[in-house]
Design a protein around this motif. Structure first.
Motif, mmCIF file in Angstrom:
data_model
loop_
_atom_site.group_PDB
_atom_site.id
_atom_site.type_symbol
_atom_site.label_atom_id
_atom_site.label_comp_id
_atom_site.label_asym_id
_atom_site.label_seq_id
_atom_site.Cartn_x
_atom_site.Cartn_y
_atom_site.Cartn_z
ATOM 1 N N VAL A 190 0.818 -1.209 0.000
ATOM 2 C CA VAL A 190 0.000 0.000 0.000
ATOM 3 C C VAL A 190 0.855 1.264 0.000
ATOM 4 O O VAL A 190 0.462 2.292 -0.559
ATOM 5 N N SER A 191 2.054 1.198 0.575
ATOM 6 C CA SER A 191 2.923 2.372 0.573
ATOM 7 C C SER A 191 3.371 2.718 -0.849
ATOM 8 O O SER A 191 3.474 3.895 -1.209
ATOM 9 N N ASP A 244 0.252 7.431 -6.180
ATOM 10 C CA ASP A 244 -0.919 8.318 -6.111
ATOM 11 C C ASP A 244 -0.501 9.770 -5.918
ATOM 12 O O ASP A 244 -1.116 10.690 -6.471
ATOM 13 N N GLY A 245 0.549 9.978 -5.108
ATOM 14 C CA GLY A 245 1.021 11.339 -4.887
ATOM 15 C C GLY A 245 1.470 11.995 -6.178
ATOM 16 O O GLY A 245 1.194 13.177 -6.419
ATOM 17 N N ILE A 246 2.138 11.230 -7.028
ATOM 18 C CA ILE A 246 2.593 11.780 -8.309
ATOM 19 C C ILE A 246 1.403 12.011 -9.240
ATOM 20 O O ILE A 246 1.328 13.044 -9.919
ATOM 21 N N LEU A 247 0.477 11.075 -9.286
ATOM 22 C CA LEU A 247 -0.701 11.252 -10.136
ATOM 23 C C LEU A 247 -1.465 12.513 -9.744
ATOM 24 O O LEU A 247 -1.900 13.286 -10.610
ATOM 25 N N THR A 299 -11.338 1.441 -6.897
ATOM 26 C CA THR A 299 -11.208 -0.015 -7.025
ATOM 27 C C THR A 299 -10.864 -0.641 -5.680
ATOM 28 O O THR A 299 -11.461 -1.641 -5.264
ATOM 29 N N ASP A 300 -9.899 -0.038 -5.005
ATOM 30 C CA ASP A 300 -9.506 -0.507 -3.673
ATOM 31 C C ASP A 300 -10.694 -0.491 -2.725
ATOM 32 O O ASP A 300 -11.000 -1.486 -2.057
ATOM 33 N N CYS A 341 -3.689 -4.712 -2.960
ATOM 34 C CA CYS A 341 -2.838 -5.296 -3.998
ATOM 35 C C CYS A 341 -3.322 -4.931 -5.396
ATOM 36 O O CYS A 341 -2.526 -4.527 -6.262
ATOM 37 N N ILE A 342 -4.602 -5.072 -5.633
ATOM 38 C CA ILE A 342 -5.130 -4.795 -6.976
ATOM 39 C C ILE A 342 -5.012 -3.304 -7.302
ATOM 40 O O ILE A 342 -4.611 -2.919 -8.410
ATOM 41 N N ALA A 343 -5.329 -2.445 -6.355
ATOM 42 C CA ALA A 343 -5.255 -1.001 -6.601
ATOM 43 C C ALA A 343 -3.814 -0.543 -6.800
ATOM 44 O O ALA A 343 -3.555 0.394 -7.573
ATOM 45 N N THR A 344 -2.866 -1.173 -6.109
ATOM 46 C CA THR A 344 -1.456 -0.808 -6.268
ATOM 47 C C THR A 344 -0.975 -1.085 -7.688
ATOM 48 O O THR A 344 -0.261 -0.271 -8.285
ATOM 49 N N VAL A 345 -1.370 -2.227 -8.235
ATOM 50 C CA VAL A 345 -1.006 -2.545 -9.622
ATOM 51 C C VAL A 345 -1.530 -1.468 -10.564
ATOM 52 O O VAL A 345 -0.828 -1.023 -11.485
ATOM 53 N N MET A 346 -2.743 -1.004 -10.337
ATOM 54 C CA MET A 346 -3.332 0.027 -11.195
ATOM 55 C C MET A 346 -2.575 1.347 -11.087
ATOM 56 O O MET A 346 -2.226 1.972 -12.097
ATOM 57 N N SER A 347 -2.309 1.794 -9.851
ATOM 58 C CA SER A 347 -1.631 3.090 -9.659
ATOM 59 C C SER A 347 -0.234 3.082 -10.286
ATOM 60 O O SER A 347 0.173 4.055 -10.929
ATOM 61 N N LEU A 348 0.500 1.991 -10.093
ATOM 62 C CA LEU A 348 1.841 1.902 -10.665
ATOM 63 C C LEU A 348 1.793 1.885 -12.191
ATOM 64 O O LEU A 348 2.650 2.479 -12.859
ATOM 65 N N ALA A 349 0.792 1.212 -12.750
ATOM 66 C CA ALA A 349 0.656 1.177 -14.207
ATOM 67 C C ALA A 349 0.362 2.572 -14.759
ATOM 68 O O ALA A 349 0.926 2.984 -15.784
ATOM 69 N N PHE A 350 -0.506 3.326 -14.088
ATOM 70 C CA PHE A 350 -0.816 4.691 -14.525
ATOM 71 C C PHE A 350 0.420 5.578 -14.460
ATOM 72 O O PHE A 350 0.673 6.385 -15.362
#
Length: 438
Positions: A367-368, A374-377, A392-393, A423-432
């Motif tokens: 989650v970290s 998320d901070g960058i987005l 999603t999370d 876990c699922i939301a982290t994959v999304m944020s990193l992909a974005f």
């Protein structure tokens, strides 16, 4: 002191800027932790359950204050990075005026519908009166919550993370002492816990606003407009998604709280203690993510997007270094930490808290990473993608908590919902993030 985050080694700049933010949020969380700690140790398990129960509703108000903080902070950062200082001042005044109006509306909702909100989450009868007392006093302190958040957002957007740390260190430490004084000496019960927070947060808000207004006065500019609808639109474009993010999370937590309430006061008390410890971690990482938003916004405002990738790498190292000791403390020392909140807890309450921490703490590394991305987005204004990952999370956690609680897993199933959503939301944020900056 104002600091330009667009120059210098990105890693060194970000570490120096974010570490005081981390310290600040630790002291900020002491407000809520102190309330639960004093309620559990000096009043009793039901008082702890009442404070924890009300806390889920107060998170809605905190969500709106957080949105005001982020909307003002990101836009001020962009203007400050671009050297548009007159617009910096107009953004501040516009944010304060609009936030004041929003705060009044939320106070009216809290005053008029507080009982209904507590009934909505199926608050048990034995803790209803104390929950109502805590929530009512908290609502009257909303102006302090809002304007303090705006002030800290402005400090951060100007590159100053040390001044908010000083205010929070003093006020949160004082809050612990006043909590104990009101409860153990004046025998004020749960109301004493709430009034202590009201007083300390009020004083810190007044001082923070005074300092930030003096700081802005020293910046020489043309006379700025007091209010700008065009700037308000920019602020709202960041603030509203941030508010919705936190509000949806709060609504999801309220739904989860209503499910937990069906398991009785002992489970509520164990969860109330453990969730405060968990929120300390997640909120700390969120605050570091906010600092990365300021860093990102300043560099984008200065047309230096190449520094953002270096900032992400530095941020990731920072949160993982912090995740390791936190994981070890919570996973292996949960019983000791929970003991600070509960005096002679029931076996059910203690086992509930320990199990919750053992399930969630290994996933702090996951989650970290999400919260850094998320901070960058958010700093880059990519609010649609930021919202997609967050919702999603939340959706997964809420649905799974409700469904799994009705199976043979019981409360254990509720706690398992957190890691799956993370876990699922982290994959999304990193992909974005990677799609935009790598």
């Amino acid at each position: 002191m104002n600091k330009d985050l667009t120059v210098g080694n990105p890693s060194a700049v970000l570490w120096k800027f974010c570490l005081p933010l981390f310290g600040s949020i630790l002291f900020q969380q002491l407000y809520n932790i102190a309330d639960s700690l004093v309620a559990g140790k000096f009043i009793g398990e039901q008082a702890l359950a009442a404070v924890g129960n009300s806390y889920e509703i107060t998170l809605i108000f905190i969500a709106f204050a957080f949105g005001c903080n982020m909307g003002c902070s990101v836009i001020v950062s962009q203007f400050f990075g671009a050297g548009k200082l007159t617009k910096v001042k107009t953004t501040v005044s516009t944010s304060m005026i609009s936030s004041a109006i929003l705060c009044v509306l939320l106070m009216l909702i809290g005053i008029l519908f507080g009982d209904k909100l507590l009934l909505l989450i199926h608050t048990p009868n034995e803790i209803f009166a104390d929950s109502k007392t805590y929530l009512s006093i908290y609502v009257w302190g909303l102006p302090f919550l809002f304007f303090y958040n705006i002030a800290t957002g402005i400090f951060s957007s100007l590159g100053d993370s040390k001044t908010p740390f000083f205010f929070l260190a003093v006020s949160s430490t004082a809050n612990i002492g006043i909590d104990i004084l009101f409860v153990s000496v004046f025998d004020m019960g749960v109301s004493g816990v709430a009034w202590a927070t009201f007083l300390c947060q009020g004083i810190s808000c007044i001082f923070a606003l005074g300092v930030i207004l003096l700081r802005l006065k020293k910046i020489k500019t043309d006379k700025p407009p007091l209010f700008s609808f065009s700037i308000l639109k920019k602020v709202v474009s960041i603030a509203v998604p941030s508010m919705l993010q936190q509000s949806f999370i709060s609504v999801g937590n309220i739904i989860i709280q209503s499910v937990i309430n069906s398991f009785g006061a002992s489970v509520i008390a164990g969860y109330a203690a453990a969730v405060k410890l968990n929120n300390l971690v997640v909120t700390s990482f969120t605050t570091l993510g906010n600092g990365i938003s300021n860093y990102t916004a300043q560099n984008i405002g200065a047309d230096k997007p190449s520094r953002v990738k270096a900032g992400f790498n530095a941020g990731l190292k920072m949160v993982w270094l912090l995740s390791l000791p936190l994981f070890l403390c919570y996973f292996f020392g949960g019983r000791i930490l929970l003991g600070f909140f509960m005096d002679a807890p029931t076996t059910t309450a203690m086992q509930t808290g320990i199990l919750y921490l053992k399930i969630l703490s290994p996933f702090y590394f996951v989650v970290s990473a999400k919260l850094v991305a998320d901070g960058i987005l958010r700093g880059a204004g990519m609010m649609g993608k930021f919202m997609a990952a967050t919702l999603t999370d939340l959706t997964l956690r809420t649905i799974l908590a409700v469904v799994l609680s009705k199976t043979a897993l019981g409360a254990f199933g509720i706690w398992c919902a957190w890691p799956i959503g993370w876990c699922i939301a982290t994959v999304m944020s990193l992909a974005f993030y990677r799609r935009r900056f790598t």
